[in-house]
Design a protein around this motif. Structure first.
Motif, PDB file in Angstrom:
ATOM      1  N   ASP A  99      18.643  -9.581   7.466  1.00  0.00           N
ATOM      2  CA  ASP A  99      18.993 -10.435   8.605  1.00  0.00           C
ATOM      3  C   ASP A  99      20.287 -11.169   8.267  1.00  0.00           C
ATOM      4  O   ASP A  99      21.275 -10.521   7.979  1.00  0.00           O
ATOM      5  N   ASN A 100      20.295 -12.477   8.236  1.00  0.00           N
ATOM      6  CA  ASN A 100      21.495 -13.243   7.898  1.00  0.00           C
ATOM      7  C   ASN A 100      21.500 -13.681   6.437  1.00  0.00           C
ATOM      8  O   ASN A 100      22.324 -14.512   6.048  1.00  0.00           O
ATOM      9  N   ASP A 101      20.596 -13.140   5.636  1.00  0.00           N
ATOM     10  CA  ASP A 101      20.449 -13.518   4.245  1.00  0.00           C
ATOM     11  C   ASP A 101      20.832 -12.356   3.333  1.00  0.00           C
ATOM     12  O   ASP A 101      21.073 -11.239   3.794  1.00  0.00           O
ATOM     13  N   PHE A 102      20.873 -12.642   2.036  1.00  0.00           N
ATOM     14  CA  PHE A 102      21.206 -11.629   1.040  1.00  0.00           C
ATOM     15  C   PHE A 102      20.130 -11.623  -0.029  1.00  0.00           C
ATOM     16  O   PHE A 102      19.733 -12.669  -0.529  1.00  0.00           O
ATOM     17  N   GLU A 103      19.681 -10.418  -0.390  1.00  0.00           N
ATOM     18  CA  GLU A 103      18.644 -10.281  -1.407  1.00  0.00           C
ATOM     19  C   GLU A 103      19.222  -9.589  -2.633  1.00  0.00           C
ATOM     20  O   GLU A 103      19.812  -8.514  -2.533  1.00  0.00           O
ATOM     21  N   PHE A 122       0.808  -1.207   0.000  1.00  0.00           N
ATOM     22  CA  PHE A 122       0.000   0.000   0.000  1.00  0.00           C
ATOM     23  C   PHE A 122       0.844   1.261   0.000  1.00  0.00           C
ATOM     24  O   PHE A 122       0.338   2.342  -0.121  1.00  0.00           O
ATOM     25  N   SER A 123       2.119   1.118   0.175  1.00  0.00           N
ATOM     26  CA  SER A 123       3.018   2.257   0.109  1.00  0.00           C
ATOM     27  C   SER A 123       4.387   1.741  -0.276  1.00  0.00           C
ATOM     28  O   SER A 123       4.631   0.549  -0.275  1.00  0.00           O
ATOM     29  N   THR A 124       5.270   2.637  -0.595  1.00  0.00           N
ATOM     30  CA  THR A 124       6.609   2.221  -0.986  1.00  0.00           C
ATOM     31  C   THR A 124       7.299   1.588   0.205  1.00  0.00           C
ATOM     32  O   THR A 124       7.318   2.137   1.296  1.00  0.00           O
ATOM     33  N   SER A 125       7.854   0.404  -0.005  1.00  0.00           N
ATOM     34  CA  SER A 125       8.539  -0.277   1.082  1.00  0.00           C
ATOM     35  C   SER A 125      10.018   0.020   1.012  1.00  0.00           C
ATOM     36  O   SER A 125      10.588   0.174  -0.055  1.00  0.00           O
ATOM     37  N   ALA A 126      10.661   0.098   2.159  1.00  0.00           N
ATOM     38  CA  ALA A 126      12.101   0.328   2.230  1.00  0.00           C
ATOM     39  C   ALA A 126      12.788  -1.000   2.493  1.00  0.00           C
ATOM     40  O   ALA A 126      12.343  -1.783   3.319  1.00  0.00           O
ATOM     41  N   MET A 127      13.862  -1.249   1.774  1.00  0.00           N
ATOM     42  CA  MET A 127      14.623  -2.475   1.980  1.00  0.00           C
ATOM     43  C   MET A 127      15.685  -2.212   3.039  1.00  0.00           C
ATOM     44  O   MET A 127      16.198  -1.106   3.150  1.00  0.00           O
ATOM     45  N   ALA A 128      16.014  -3.256   3.773  1.00  0.00           N
ATOM     46  CA  ALA A 128      17.063  -3.135   4.768  1.00  0.00           C
ATOM     47  C   ALA A 128      18.393  -2.934   4.063  1.00  0.00           C
ATOM     48  O   ALA A 128      18.691  -3.596   3.096  1.00  0.00           O
ATOM     49  N   GLN A 129      19.173  -2.006   4.550  1.00  0.00           N
ATOM     50  CA  GLN A 129      20.493  -1.762   4.008  1.00  0.00           C
ATOM     51  C   GLN A 129      21.459  -1.656   5.176  1.00  0.00           C
ATOM     52  O   GLN A 129      21.093  -1.244   6.265  1.00  0.00           O
ATOM     53  N   GLU A 130      22.698  -2.039   4.926  1.00  0.00           N
ATOM     54  CA  GLU A 130      23.707  -1.858   5.938  1.00  0.00           C
ATOM     55  C   GLU A 130      24.073  -0.391   5.987  1.00  0.00           C
ATOM     56  O   GLU A 130      23.964   0.332   5.010  1.00  0.00           O
TER      57      GLU A 130
END
Length: 113
Positions: free
Chosen positions: A51-55, A7-15
Motif C-alpha cells: 500500500d503506502n508503506d514499505f516492508e 496454511f500456504s505460501t503467501s505472496a508479497m505485494a510487489q510493484e
C-alpha cells in the motif's frame, strides 16, 4: 502481539513495470535509515511496497524477519518467523480441530508498534 499461522505460501505485494514484471520499489532514504536505526548492521534486505508503506525482509540471528515502515520512517510492525510447534498449544489445538485437512506450513509472531 499477535501470532499468525499460514496454511500456504503467501505472496508479497510487489510493484510491476509496464510489462508486468516484478520490480524493486524505490525506498526513501528516511525509511532505509529507520531500518538501520532499528536493526543496526542488517544487510541483504529485500524491499516490497505494501500500500503506502514499505516492508523490509531480512535475517537477524538466523531468523527470517520483516519490518513494515510508513513513509515517515515510523515502524508499524515486525514479523518474526517461528516454527509451527512454537505456536501456543491453544492455537495448535484450534488449528488441528478446525483445519485438520490443511497442512500448516509456517507461522510468525507479529508485533505492532
Amino acid at each position: 502481539m499477535m501470532l499468525i499461522a499460514f496454511f500456504s505460501t503467501s505472496a508479497m505485494a510487489q510493484e510491476k513495470n509496464a510489462k508486468g514484471a516484478e520490480t524493486t520499489p524505490v525506498v526513501p532514504s528516511i525509511i532505509k535509515a529507520a531500518l538501520q536505526r532499528d536493526y543496526p548492521g542488517i544487510t541483504n534486505v529485500t524491499w516490497d511496497a505494501e500500500d503506502n508503506d514499505f516492508e523490509a525482509a531480512f535475517k537477524k540471528n538466523d531468523n527470517d524477519m520483516s519490518a513494515l515502515y510508513d513513509k515517515t520512517g515510523h515502524r508499524k510492525e515486525t514479523e518474526t518467523a517461528i516454527k509451527t510447534n512454537q505456536l501456543p498449544q491453544a492455537a495448535q489445538d484450534y488449528i488441528h480441530k478446525n483445519y485438520s485437512s490443511y497442512q500448516l506450513v509456517e507461522a510468525a509472531k507479529i508485533v505492532t508498534d
